[in-house]
Design an enzyme around this catalytic site. Structure first.
Site, short mmCIF file in Angstrom:
data_model
loop_
_atom_site.label_atom_id
_atom_site.label_comp_id
_atom_site.label_asym_id
_atom_site.label_seq_id
_atom_site.Cartn_x
_atom_site.Cartn_y
_atom_site.Cartn_z
N GLU A 1 -3.26 9.40 -1.11
CA GLU A 1 -2.43 10.08 -0.13
C GLU A 1 -1.35 10.94 -0.78
O GLU A 1 -0.41 11.38 -0.11
CB GLU A 1 -1.82 9.07 0.83
CG GLU A 1 -2.90 8.34 1.62
CD GLU A 1 -2.36 7.35 2.63
OE1 GLU A 1 -1.13 7.17 2.68
OE2 GLU A 1 -3.17 6.76 3.36
N LYS B 1 2.95 9.81 10.12
CA LYS B 1 2.57 9.44 8.76
C LYS B 1 1.44 10.36 8.33
O LYS B 1 0.37 10.32 8.90
CB LYS B 1 2.07 7.99 8.71
CG LYS B 1 3.14 6.94 8.55
CD LYS B 1 2.50 5.56 8.42
CE LYS B 1 1.61 5.47 7.19
NZ LYS B 1 1.00 4.14 7.03
N GLN C 1 0.79 -1.22 0.00
CA GLN C 1 0.00 0.00 0.00
C GLN C 1 0.83 1.28 0.00
O GLN C 1 0.43 2.27 -0.60
CB GLN C 1 -0.92 -0.01 1.23
CG GLN C 1 -2.00 1.03 1.22
CD GLN C 1 -3.11 0.66 2.17
OE1 GLN C 1 -4.01 -0.12 1.83
NE2 GLN C 1 -3.07 1.18 3.37
N GLU D 1 5.10 -1.85 8.24
CA GLU D 1 3.79 -1.77 8.87
C GLU D 1 2.88 -2.87 8.32
O GLU D 1 2.88 -3.12 7.12
CB GLU D 1 3.18 -0.39 8.60
CG GLU D 1 1.79 -0.18 9.13
CD GLU D 1 1.22 1.16 8.69
OE1 GLU D 1 -0.02 1.26 8.58
OE2 GLU D 1 2.00 2.09 8.44
N LYS E 1 -4.05 5.94 15.15
CA LYS E 1 -5.05 6.62 14.32
C LYS E 1 -6.23 6.99 15.22
O LYS E 1 -6.89 6.10 15.76
CB LYS E 1 -5.52 5.71 13.18
CG LYS E 1 -4.45 5.42 12.14
CD LYS E 1 -4.95 4.43 11.10
CE LYS E 1 -3.94 4.24 9.98
NZ LYS E 1 -4.37 3.18 9.02
#
Length: 430
Positions: A207, A390, A165, A287, A339
């Protein structure tokens, strides 16, 4: 006084053109705070519930009117005259009001919007920037985080053949955040030039990273190394690499399906695959290297490379202190992605970060793929000494807004500004 006078929510749009919730809290002294809630594309199954309307005739079912109504009704009535400076008490009241384990009745988006807006309002009342106010809650030293810059997008964040990703650059060799941002920006523009030279697309994903149709995942790494060199930096010294594998997205019936490499791998084989990459490339962070339900695979990966690479649990831990404790107790992974909308309140977010620090796990404060111009996570990263952040690539204003806020904070700190740099990776020996 920091007593709540009014709470108001509305439906706004995020960076993908989907509805999200924005909340405002006004205090008795007239101070005001506002916060917008982000939304993810690749989500962990144990995340707190993002309440959507499901009305297919409106915003394709993605409206958030029910969550907005919950804020403007039940939540506003319950919290009127509550002292917003009692952040922990306010968040506990929100959690109890919802009454479910996953915040599915009122919606984590409803709770989070109010929780964050209240913190903004109190900071305004005290005439403090948010990061400074939050540092009085966390009692942590403030530091500017290393940006994990997502310059190539794949997986659920892009329409291409790249399985992984995110491919990120981490400017650890810089002396300040502003210099790190400059390095990342120069590499980003260098990468655009390299991609054009190879006849590849320079369109960007959710992103802000480029989303070229590489033939394989490893081609993405090789292209980034070329761009780093072309920009005048040295990979492995000035710049390290990070991956968000997001492996739950291609994990099926106990196998990892890599379309780019035309491979279908067991957990053991996929651990070997990732370990080979670590041996060949200057990768410092991985991650979601294994799927969220593959705890045995996670343990294999941790035992294999966990002493030299940061292994970050995102879907694995979903910013949930209860689930995170299982990881700490079993020695699984060595870092947690934070998050705010995975858990749904500021207090629980800060609790997860504090747990990480106590267990010598690194914590990385993160955006979501569906973002807004809200910059709260930048202040959280600084106020908690999270050491890493991030927040996407070096384009799209929803991403750059967070970087610009960090520049403002660095300037405000002046000579007291400390950039985490190579010390960011607290869970591994460098």
């Amino acid at each position: 006084m920091t007593t709540i006078a009014k709470i108001l929510a509305r439906e706004i749009l995020d960076s993908r053109g989907n509805p999200t919730l924005e909340a405002e809290v006004t205090l008795d002294d007239g101070s005001f705070g506002r916060a917008a809630v982000p939304s993810g594309a690749s989500t962990g199954t144990k995340e707190a519930v993002e309440l959507r309307d499901g009305d297919k005739t409106r915003y394709l079912g993605k409206g958030v009117r029910h969550a907005v109504d919950n804020v403007n009704g039940t939540i506003a009535e319950t919290l009127k005259n509550f002292d917003a400076a009692d952040q922990q008490g306010l968040d506990r009241r929100l959690i109890d009001l919802d009454g479910t384990e996953n915040k599915g009745r009122l919606g984590a988006n409803a709770l989070l919007g109010v929780s964050l807006a209240a913190a903004h309002a109190v900071a305004a009342s005290r005439k403090q920037p948010l990061w400074q106010y939050l540092s009085t809650i966390t009692e942590a030293d403030v530091a500017l985080p290393v940006p994990m810059m997502n310059i190539i997008n794949g997986g659920a964040h892009a329409d291409n053949n790249v399985d992984f990703q995110e491919f990120m650059v981490l400017p650890v060799g810089c002396s300040s955040f502003s210099e790190a941002l400059r390095a990342g920006t120069e590499i980003f523009h260098s990468l655009k030039s390299v991609l054009k030279g190879h006849g590849l697309s320079t369109a960007v994903g959710d992103e802000g990273g480029f989303a070229p149709d590489f033939r394989s995942n490893v081609e993405a790494l090789d292209t980034i190394l070329e761009a780093i060199g072309k920009a005048g930096y040295t990979a492995g010294e000035d710049i390290l690499l990070g991956l968000d594998v997001a492996s739950s997205e291609f994990y099926d019936n106990g196998k990892y399906n890599l379309v780019g490499e035309n491979k279908r791998l067991t957990s053991e084989q996929f651990v070997d695959f990732l370990a080979d990459w670590v041996a060949q490339y200057p990768i410092i962070s991985i991650e979601d290297g294994l799927a969220e339900d593959d705890w045995a695979g996670w343990k294999l990966l941790t035992d294999r490379v966990g002493k030299k690479v940061q292994l970050v649990g995102d879907d694995l831990f979903v910013t949930n202190p209860k689930i995170f404790k299982q990881g700490i107790d079993s020695g699984t992974a060595n870092a947690i992605l934070i998050k705010v909308n995975q858990i749904g309140t500021l207090t629980e977010t800060l609790e997860a970060i504090a747990m990480a620090h106590a267990a010598n796990y690194a914590s990385i404060v993160s955006h979501r793929s569906g973002e807004t111009e809200d910059t709260t996570i930048a202040d959280i990263a600084v106020a908690t000494t999270a050491t890493q952040i991030k927040t996407g690539s070096l384009c799209r204003s929803d991403r750059v807004a967070k970087y610009n806020q960090l520049l403002r904070i660095e300037q405000a700190l002046g000579s007291g500004a400390r950039y985490a740099g190579r010390d960011a990776f607290v869970s591994i020996k460098r």
